[in-house]
Enzyme design. Structure first.
Site, PDB file in Angstrom:
ATOM      1  N   GLY A   1       0.801  -1.225   0.000  1.00  0.00           N
ATOM      2  CA  GLY A   1       0.000   0.000   0.000  1.00  0.00           C
ATOM      3  C   GLY A   1       0.825   1.262   0.000  1.00  0.00           C
ATOM      4  O   GLY A   1       0.290   2.347  -0.221  1.00  0.00           O
TER       5      GLY A   1
ATOM      6  N   CYS B   1     -27.073 -11.088 -16.334  1.00  0.00           N
ATOM      7  CA  CYS B   1     -26.533 -10.701 -17.633  1.00  0.00           C
ATOM      8  C   CYS B   1     -27.529 -11.118 -18.719  1.00  0.00           C
ATOM      9  O   CYS B   1     -28.050 -12.233 -18.710  1.00  0.00           O
ATOM     10  CB  CYS B   1     -25.187 -11.381 -17.859  1.00  0.00           C
ATOM     11  SG  CYS B   1     -24.555 -11.172 -19.536  1.00  0.00           S
TER      12      CYS B   1
ATOM     13  N   CYS C   1     -25.480 -14.028 -20.963  1.00  0.00           N
ATOM     14  CA  CYS C   1     -25.092 -15.329 -20.421  1.00  0.00           C
ATOM     15  C   CYS C   1     -25.852 -15.687 -19.152  1.00  0.00           C
ATOM     16  O   CYS C   1     -25.652 -16.764 -18.604  1.00  0.00           O
ATOM     17  CB  CYS C   1     -23.583 -15.365 -20.158  1.00  0.00           C
ATOM     18  SG  CYS C   1     -23.086 -14.450 -18.707  1.00  0.00           S
TER      19      CYS C   1
ATOM     20  N   CYS D   1     -22.358  -8.591 -18.965  1.00  0.00           N
ATOM     21  CA  CYS D   1     -21.141  -8.700 -18.165  1.00  0.00           C
ATOM     22  C   CYS D   1     -20.106  -7.711 -18.690  1.00  0.00           C
ATOM     23  O   CYS D   1     -19.890  -7.616 -19.901  1.00  0.00           O
ATOM     24  CB  CYS D   1     -20.534 -10.101 -18.303  1.00  0.00           C
ATOM     25  SG  CYS D   1     -21.517 -11.400 -17.590  1.00  0.00           S
TER      26      CYS D   1
ATOM     27  N   CYS E   1     -18.096 -13.701 -19.870  1.00  0.00           N
ATOM     28  CA  CYS E   1     -19.379 -13.829 -20.544  1.00  0.00           C
ATOM     29  C   CYS E   1     -19.273 -14.842 -21.696  1.00  0.00           C
ATOM     30  O   CYS E   1     -20.108 -15.728 -21.852  1.00  0.00           O
ATOM     31  CB  CYS E   1     -19.810 -12.465 -21.081  1.00  0.00           C
ATOM     32  SG  CYS E   1     -21.573 -12.344 -21.424  1.00  0.00           S
TER      33      CYS E   1
END
Lengths: 292, 262
Positions: free
Chosen positions: A36, A244, A247, A269, A275
């Site tokens: 970080g 979605c 899909c 997606c 997808c």
């Protein structure tokens, strides 16, 4: 190293010279040692404009080996301008194999998304970061933000979340949602949707490159990543409340696509590879036939 | 304050000096401040008042001397030599600093509630409801309507901004408040209300305060004791009424006599 591409002899492998890569690798190692922490590095001029992923490209260039298989995604998609041009760039300058399949890739450079498919310890995820400093819009002075990081003074980050709740009734920050990593540094996860925040505790190494701002930071595998919140307004990863339309996936992050000027819309997606692989496996959504 | 001989001073200032190259900012300043006491520092522009205040509040590093603060946890500690994290922690818990210009002390792009809540969040408050309640409470105490809580300070008048700055500083219950010309730039009726408010808060919370000003009316109303500065040196000090009614030093006499009597 680029013997198989006769016309490419004027470039070193993966465009950058070895001294630059060495410098970037040192920054990456330091970043991994202090999860970080934003490590300054001497960002090079790249043959693309700032904001197109110059930081991510430099980190990828320093990470790639000739044996790697490289994947680039932009907002989850493999076929958008940014993804296509960066993939082409490394095809030409490094001659590495490229792929669109998440599971096949060893190095994945991403802009604004984490792939839906869980990554493994053999993979590296490289993020493109526009503004690495999470405190930037609250405190404009770099000297002051560095001091705040070094002294762990992060009260200001909660002021931003407070403002969200005061104005919108909920934490309205939906991307670049600030996280605290390994219990120490507050970090900007780059503009990924907050839906992706919980995925950041993963098996793969995550590297973040900010070219214009000249900073690199990193997360080793399984680093604890906590999204900041209030006790009475806990963090919620959110997505559009739909399956979605291609899909039928209910667990993936969705893009909304306007279809006509009569209110027609579809949700798909944002991870195109996810997808596609679901559709190939026989899954179907509300608009599968029409779209195909 | 003669009866409080057994009480430890909250702040002991010893020979504090600050130079800007060859010029003197302030020199050889020493005094004790006891809990609940308000000290006024007066003097003309450039006399070193603000330099002294910034040295005491840890914004400037004095070249010489000690500033010993009686901390809650560990007793008297020299704040000049203490580590920076500890000093900054003091700066947002036990100390408060009220700037002359509210814009210097406020976050202008953050709502009034956020401004008041910042210190609470900085010391670890993580409950939105509690922060909100404290902010509402403090807006009431500085006479700002509760429905202005989500307005930004840019939408406030000068007097309201100054009162908001005071609320933002006092929300963590500090023990020592530094004020740099808190009434400067406000018109006289607003000044009077602000002084009333400050006097009430200082008495009610038992605050110690150091107030820098060039307005003798402010110190007459608020300060128990007074220091007069000229050219970086303290030329006279004592009880406020004593100094103002019977000035001994030539400069103090000039200062007192130059106030217009209306």
């Amino acid at each position: 190293m680029t013997a198989e591409h006769g016309q490419m002899t004027e470039y070193n492998f993966a465009y950058l010279d070895e001294q630059t890569k060495r410098m970037i690798r040192r920054a990456i190692l330091k970043g991994l040692a202090i999860p970080g922490y934003q490590v300054p590095f001497a960002s090079r001029e790249m043959p693309m404009p700032y904001g197109w992923g110059t930081g991510g490209v430099q980190v990828s260039a320093a990470t790639l080996t000739p044996e790697d298989r490289f994947k680039v995604i932009d907002q989850g998609a493999d076929d958008t301008t940014n993804a296509v041009s960066i993939r082409k760039f490394f095809e030409r300058t490094a001659g590495v194999e490229t792929t669109e399949e998440t599971a096949q890739a060893t190095v994945i450079q991403t802009r604004h998304r984490i792939p839906e498919m869980p990554l493994t310890e053999d993979q590296i995820l490289v993020y493109q970061v526009p503004i690495p400093e999470p405190l930037r819009f609250l405190e404009p002075r770099e000297t002051e933000t560095r001091k705040m990081h070094s002294l762990e003074e992060y009260g200001l980050m909660h002021v931003k979340l407070y403002e969200d709740i005061a104005r919108h009734g909920a934490i309205a920050t939906s991307y670049a949602y600030p996280v605290k990593v390994a219990g120490r540094y507050v970090m900007d996860p780059s503009p990924i949707p907050k839906f992706d925040n919980p995925k950041m505790e993963m098996a793969a190494i995550q590297l973040f490159g900010a070219g214009r701002e000249q900073r690199i930071y990193a997360l080793p595998p399984w680093t604890p990543v906590v999204s900041l919140d209030f006790e009475d307004y806990p963090f919620e990863p959110s997505k559009a409340d739909h399956p979605c339309d291609l899909c039928g996936a209910e667990d993936s992050y969705l893009d909304e696509v306007i279809l006509d000027d009569a209110g027609g819309r579809m949700f798909v997606c944002s991870d195109t590879d996810y997808c596609r692989s679901r559709r190939e496996a026989g899954h179907a959504g509300r608009l599968s036939e029409e779209a195909a | 304050m003669a009866q409080t001989v057994h009480v430890h001073p909250l702040l002991q200032v010893r020979d504090v000096g600050k130079r800007y190259g060859a010029r003197i900012g302030c020199a050889d300043v020493s005094f004790d401040l006891y809990p609940g006491e308000v000290m006024g520092i007066v003097g003309e522009s450039g006399s070193g008042k603000s330099t002294l205040l910034n040295c005491l509040a840890g914004h400037l590093e004095p070249d010489t001397g000690q500033v010993i603060f009686d901390t809650r946890a560990e007793g008297p500690i020299d704040t000049v030599t203490m580590s920076e994290p500890v000093r900054r922690m003091l700066g947002r818990t036990d100390w408060a600093f009220v700037h002359q210009h509210a814009r210097d002390g406020l976050r202008m792009s953050v709502s009034a509630g956020g401004n008041i809540g910042e210190r609470l969040m900085a010391v670890g408050e993580r409950h939105y409801g509690h922060i909100r309640d404290s902010a509402t409470d403090w807006l009431g105490r500085v006479e700002i309507a509760a429905d202005r809580i989500d307005d930004r300070p840019t939408a406030f008048s000068g007097g309201m901004q100054q009162r908001l700055q005071i609320a933002r500083n006092l929300v963590t219950g500090p023990r020592l408040v530094f004020m740099d010309e808190p009434t400067g730039g406000l018109d006289v009726s607003v000044q009077a209300r602000l002084l009333d408010l400050l006097r009430g808060l200082v008495r009610e919370m038992g605050l110690s305060a150091i107030i820098v000003t060039h307005d003798l009316a402010v110190v007459r109303l608020l300060a128990d004791r007074l220091m007069v500065m000229k050219d970086g040196h303290v030329v006279e000090s004592g009880l406020t009424d004593q100094v103002l009614d019977d000035p001994q030093h030539g400069y103090t006499q000039l200062l007192v006599s130059s106030v217009l009597q209306v």
